[in-house]
Structure formats: C-alpha cells, structure tokens
Design an enzyme around this catalytic site. Structure first.
Site: not given
Length: 174
Positions: A11-12, A25, A33-35, A118-119
C-alpha cells in the site's frame, strides 16, 4: 543500481519515503484506484491544496504536501490512457516518471515511491508500462539525474514479478 531500486507489493499510502507518486487524473481532484486511496489517506487538506494547482497535463507532475500520510510530499503525475500505443503513450508515460524524478531531485527528496502508472483503468499493458518505468528510473539513476532511492510499489504480485524479471535481466553496464 539494484541497491537503489526496491520492488515491493503493498500500500503506497503506508510507505515512509520522502515522496510518493500519485497516479492522478488531469483535474488532480481525486478519483479511483491509487488516486482515491491517496486522497482518502491524506485527508481533505490534500483536495484543498490540489484545487489551487489548476490541474495537470498528461505526462507532467505537480507536488503537494502529504498531510496525514507518513511521507513528506506527494508528486502527482497524469499518465496516458492506452489507445493502442500510437498516440504518444510511451513518451507520455516515460515523462511521468522523468518529471516526478526531476521534481524529487530538485526538492532534495532522497526517496520516492511509484505506483504502476496508467495500468489500472487507463488500460496501459502491464509489461509495457513496467519496461518504460524501469528504463526511465534506471537511466535517471545511472546518469546521476536522481541520486535518491526508488521504490516501485505494486498493488499486484504479478506486476512485481514483471519488475523482478526486468531487474534480473540487467547487466552490470546497464
């Protein structure tokens, strides 16, 4: 080189590094997601600061405070949406990593963690994205453009395995 780049699954938002990179974005106002995870973990102050930035173009990066996160800064970058590879996606993705590393170096940040930009919903093929990320990070370290440590923080074990294979295939001169 290998002692400066670490590949992890995790977990970043929990990493204790100087900067984490947000796969944002263009609005920088949060998303999925991550954002979304970064915005939720950092708190509403992050959204308030992001509102002052005027968004961000694809391939570029902007920096904010980290608020409730254990890191010092968040570097927001906007990756390309995959449209088959013929719309400058590789160059734009490489620019995400390069501009984030340049920002970290300029601000004397000695450690930076990247997600797999981007994945997710942007659809970039995982192996192709990892190769671009690896090559860009490696060249910045090799050329002395970034003197800190890099964490490639993967959400999926499959992505970490792609990075491990790229690392294993490196020669000493790489």
């Amino acid at each position: 080189m290998k002692d400066r780049i670490k590949i992890i699954v995790g977990d970043i938002t929990q990493l204790q590094v100087d900067a984490i990179v947000n796969a944002a974005n263009c609005s920088l106002l949060g998303g999925g997601g991550v954002d979304g995870a970064i915005h939720r973990a950092a708190g509403k102050e992050l959204l308030e600061e992001c509102r002052t930035l005027g968004g961000c173009r694809t391939g570029e990066s902007k920096m904010t405070g980290a608020y409730r996160l254990p890191c010092k800064k968040i570097i927001h970058t906007v990756g390309p949406v995959w449209h088959g590879g013929g719309h400058h996606e590789p160059e734009l993705l490489a620019s995400c990593y390069a501009t984030a590393l340049q920002m970290a170096e300029t601000h004397h940040l000695k450690s930076i963690a990247f997600p797999c930009i981007s994945t997710g919903v942007y659809g970039y093929p995982h192996a192709a994205a990892a190769k671009i990320a690896w090559d860009t990070v490696k060249s910045h370290i090799r050329d002395g453009k970034y003197e800190g440590d890099v964490v490639l923080c993967c959400f999926r074990e499959e992505d970490a395995e792609i990075y491990r294979k790229l690392m294993q295939n490196q020669t000493y001169t790489d």
